[in-house]
Design a protein around this motif. Sequence first.
Motif, PDB file in Angstrom:
ATOM      1  N   GLY A  21       0.793  -1.231   0.000  1.00 38.41           N
ATOM      2  CA  GLY A  21       0.000   0.000   0.000  1.00 38.41           C
ATOM      3  C   GLY A  21       0.814   1.263   0.000  1.00 38.41           C
ATOM      4  O   GLY A  21       0.256   2.350  -0.161  1.00 38.41           O
ATOM      5  N   GLN A  22       2.117   1.168   0.132  1.00 39.22           N
ATOM      6  CA  GLN A  22       2.976   2.346   0.100  1.00 39.22           C
ATOM      7  C   GLN A  22       4.427   1.884   0.032  1.00 39.22           C
ATOM      8  O   GLN A  22       4.735   0.737   0.384  1.00 39.22           O
ATOM      9  N   PRO A  23       5.344   2.771  -0.411  1.00 36.91           N
ATOM     10  CA  PRO A  23       6.761   2.396  -0.433  1.00 36.91           C
ATOM     11  C   PRO A  23       7.266   2.085   0.974  1.00 36.91           C
ATOM     12  O   PRO A  23       6.793   2.653   1.955  1.00 36.91           O
ATOM     13  N   LEU A  24       8.202   1.182   1.087  1.00 31.24           N
ATOM     14  CA  LEU A  24       8.774   0.830   2.388  1.00 31.24           C
ATOM     15  C   LEU A  24      10.052   1.632   2.573  1.00 31.24           C
ATOM     16  O   LEU A  24      11.117   1.273   2.053  1.00 31.24           O
ATOM     17  N   LEU A  25       9.934   2.715   3.297  1.00 24.35           N
ATOM     18  CA  LEU A  25      11.049   3.648   3.438  1.00 24.35           C
ATOM     19  C   LEU A  25      11.565   3.761   4.860  1.00 24.35           C
ATOM     20  O   LEU A  25      12.582   4.415   5.088  1.00 24.35           O
ATOM     21  N   TYR A  26      10.880   3.146   5.817  1.00 26.99           N
ATOM     22  CA  TYR A  26      11.264   3.275   7.216  1.00 26.99           C
ATOM     23  C   TYR A  26      11.393   1.896   7.852  1.00 26.99           C
ATOM     24  O   TYR A  26      10.709   0.936   7.440  1.00 26.99           O
ATOM     25  N   PRO A  27      12.188   1.762   8.893  1.00 26.75           N
ATOM     26  CA  PRO A  27      12.264   0.482   9.606  1.00 26.75           C
ATOM     27  C   PRO A  27      10.905  -0.002  10.099  1.00 26.75           C
ATOM     28  O   PRO A  27      10.629  -1.204  10.082  1.00 26.75           O
ATOM     29  N   SER A  28      10.044   0.921  10.527  1.00 30.52           N
ATOM     30  CA  SER A  28       8.719   0.520  11.020  1.00 30.52           C
ATOM     31  C   SER A  28       7.887  -0.122   9.909  1.00 30.52           C
ATOM     32  O   SER A  28       7.057  -1.001  10.176  1.00 30.52           O
ATOM     33  N   HIS A  29       8.098   0.294   8.653  1.00 32.83           N
ATOM     34  CA  HIS A  29       7.398  -0.342   7.534  1.00 32.83           C
ATOM     35  C   HIS A  29       7.820  -1.811   7.397  1.00 32.83           C
ATOM     36  O   HIS A  29       6.987  -2.682   7.134  1.00 32.83           O
ATOM     37  N   CYS A  30       9.108  -2.061   7.586  1.00 32.19           N
ATOM     38  CA  CYS A  30       9.590  -3.443   7.486  1.00 32.19           C
ATOM     39  C   CYS A  30       9.042  -4.294   8.629  1.00 32.19           C
ATOM     40  O   CYS A  30       8.715  -5.471   8.440  1.00 32.19           O
ATOM     41  N   ASP A  31       8.930  -3.702   9.814  1.00 34.22           N
ATOM     42  CA  ASP A  31       8.333  -4.430  10.941  1.00 34.22           C
ATOM     43  C   ASP A  31       6.895  -4.812  10.614  1.00 34.22           C
ATOM     44  O   ASP A  31       6.452  -5.937  10.889  1.00 34.22           O
ATOM     45  N   ALA A  32       6.149  -3.870  10.031  1.00 33.64           N
ATOM     46  CA  ALA A  32       4.752  -4.140   9.692  1.00 33.64           C
ATOM     47  C   ALA A  32       4.639  -5.185   8.593  1.00 33.64           C
ATOM     48  O   ALA A  32       3.750  -6.047   8.617  1.00 33.64           O
ATOM     49  N   GLN A  46       5.274 -17.415   5.694  1.00 32.78           N
ATOM     50  CA  GLN A  46       6.707 -17.492   5.939  1.00 32.78           C
ATOM     51  C   GLN A  46       7.182 -16.282   6.721  1.00 32.78           C
ATOM     52  O   GLN A  46       6.635 -15.186   6.608  1.00 32.78           O
ATOM     53  N   ARG A  47       8.230 -16.483   7.488  1.00 34.30           N
ATOM     54  CA  ARG A  47       8.785 -15.394   8.271  1.00 34.30           C
ATOM     55  C   ARG A  47      10.060 -14.868   7.630  1.00 34.30           C
ATOM     56  O   ARG A  47      10.941 -15.655   7.265  1.00 34.30           O
ATOM     57  N   LEU A  48      10.122 -13.571   7.445  1.00 36.99           N
ATOM     58  CA  LEU A  48      11.356 -12.911   7.054  1.00 36.99           C
ATOM     59  C   LEU A  48      11.691 -11.920   8.164  1.00 36.99           C
ATOM     60  O   LEU A  48      10.820 -11.155   8.597  1.00 36.99           O
ATOM     61  N   SER A  49      12.898 -11.927   8.614  1.00 34.49           N
ATOM     62  CA  SER A  49      13.263 -11.055   9.732  1.00 34.49           C
ATOM     63  C   SER A  49      13.260  -9.598   9.289  1.00 34.49           C
ATOM     64  O   SER A  49      13.495  -9.284   8.114  1.00 34.49           O
ATOM     65  N   PRO A  50      12.987  -8.671  10.219  1.00 33.04           N
ATOM     66  CA  PRO A  50      13.050  -7.244   9.874  1.00 33.04           C
ATOM     67  C   PRO A  50      14.409  -6.843   9.314  1.00 33.04           C
ATOM     68  O   PRO A  50      14.480  -5.991   8.423  1.00 33.04           O
ATOM     69  N   SER A  51      15.490  -7.459   9.821  1.00 32.80           N
ATOM     70  CA  SER A  51      16.819  -7.083   9.304  1.00 32.80           C
ATOM     71  C   SER A  51      16.973  -7.482   7.840  1.00 32.80           C
ATOM     72  O   SER A  51      17.562  -6.742   7.038  1.00 32.80           O
ATOM     73  N   PHE A  56      16.855  -5.730   2.111  1.00 32.58           N
ATOM     74  CA  PHE A  56      16.268  -5.832   0.775  1.00 32.58           C
ATOM     75  C   PHE A  56      15.772  -4.476   0.283  1.00 32.58           C
ATOM     76  O   PHE A  56      15.915  -4.135  -0.897  1.00 32.58           O
ATOM     77  N   PHE A  57      15.173  -3.683   1.178  1.00 32.55           N
ATOM     78  CA  PHE A  57      14.615  -2.394   0.758  1.00 32.55           C
ATOM     79  C   PHE A  57      15.610  -1.247   0.881  1.00 32.55           C
ATOM     80  O   PHE A  57      15.234  -0.078   0.774  1.00 32.55           O
ATOM     81  N   GLY A  58      16.881  -1.580   1.088  1.00 33.04           N
ATOM     82  CA  GLY A  58      17.926  -0.574   1.018  1.00 33.04           C
ATOM     83  C   GLY A  58      18.032   0.324   2.228  1.00 33.04           C
ATOM     84  O   GLY A  58      18.703   1.370   2.170  1.00 33.04           O
ATOM     85  N   LEU A  59      17.431  -0.069   3.358  1.00 32.05           N
ATOM     86  CA  LEU A  59      17.536   0.753   4.565  1.00 32.05           C
ATOM     87  C   LEU A  59      18.824   0.461   5.320  1.00 32.05           C
ATOM     88  O   LEU A  59      19.187   1.206   6.227  1.00 32.05           O
TER      89      LEU A  59
END
Length: 412
Positions: A21-32, A46-51, A56-59
């Motif tokens: 629903g939106q670009p993933l630009l923040y760590p909180s987006h990856c958590d969600a 499947q589980r992918l870790s926030p790290s 992957f999203f360049g953060l």
Amino acid sequence: MPRLSPPLQAALREAVAARFGQPLLYPSHCDALEVELQKTSAGGGQRLSPSTLRRFFGLVDTEAGFHLHTLDTLARYAGHADFAAFGQAVSGLATASTAATGTLNDIPELLGMERLTYPERLLLGYFLGRVTRPIAPNGPAVPLALRLAAHPAGQEYFVESFVDLTHLNGAYGEVVTEYLRHKHTPDAQLFGHCVLFLGEFLAENEPAWRQRLALLLALPVPAEVHAFPRGRRGFAEIVAQWYDAPELPLPADVLGRLRREAQATEAPASTMPAFYNFFSAGYHFHVAEALFLTSQFGLLLEWLEFTQAQCPELATLEHNVYNELLRAFYAVAQLRTHRSRASVPSVRGLFQFETHSWLLDYYQVHIWLVELHFAAGTDATEETRLRSHIKGFAVLYGMPFFERVARSVGVL
């Protein structure tokens, strides 16, 4: 581990962001996203870790590749059978010299907003709203406002925090339209389309609002969607039914459903829009507003008594625009149903609050309508003054519906 070409990685990022629903630009987006991947069947549970997601999203800077498990999970989430199927679908990108990364409208300075405290973010959103307001009522949206509408931080801390209903049929309408092109979450889509419906209805643009109504009634409304957009959809239903049958009261089954929805609507979450979260009865307010503007005063009185019973905390809430207007609507409902000769509520004091000025220039016309109910037939000078103000507002901001409401007051 597979190493992706930049165009292919950018394409998968965009595909995942489109589903999210939106670009993933923040760590909180990856958590969600991590939580959503575990919940959705598309992600295979499947589980992918926030790290991993941040890499992957360049953060987080990295030179390493990604496990096939990671790529398969993200590709399935984006709607493909696996990463190989995704690669075939976008094979033309593999040899492209450049790829769109979704950052053309980026404003790097806004990426630091998450480091601000909540009051600081609200203040910055308020500032952005003030400086991007059109100088002329019918002026176009400034370029900065449109860029903010396309930016994730701008969407949250500008569009959703500075709701400028006065300029709905001008610059703010342009901003919301741009915002809807970029943010596709259920909250955002319901919020945006309901707001645009309001502008079109107040402009008495029937073809536009009927088309918008069909669209917004078809939108999904998950249980967690914010109370204010849900209430605005209730507003749209009420005024549309009134428009088609102005002599008939709102059907009992519709009113019953609205009551059930109000009871099921939870207190506002901590997001979208920021200022709404200081008022716990957003759904109730918009239903009351619709009943007030369509002169259904018996139903309005019943609804407000229902609101008082369900939200007893409103009895002690002071200096809140929505709550003061509910009290004003209640006084009018009592007057028009002959329950009592209520006096005009003291709502002008709201204008002592500088931080509410951007809200009040829209709700000011509601206050004039309230006062008109008490002046009509009793104070000719005041009645003339109020009708002149309402007409001026309606003409200036392209909202002739308000003048129609004012005309009806004299014949009640």
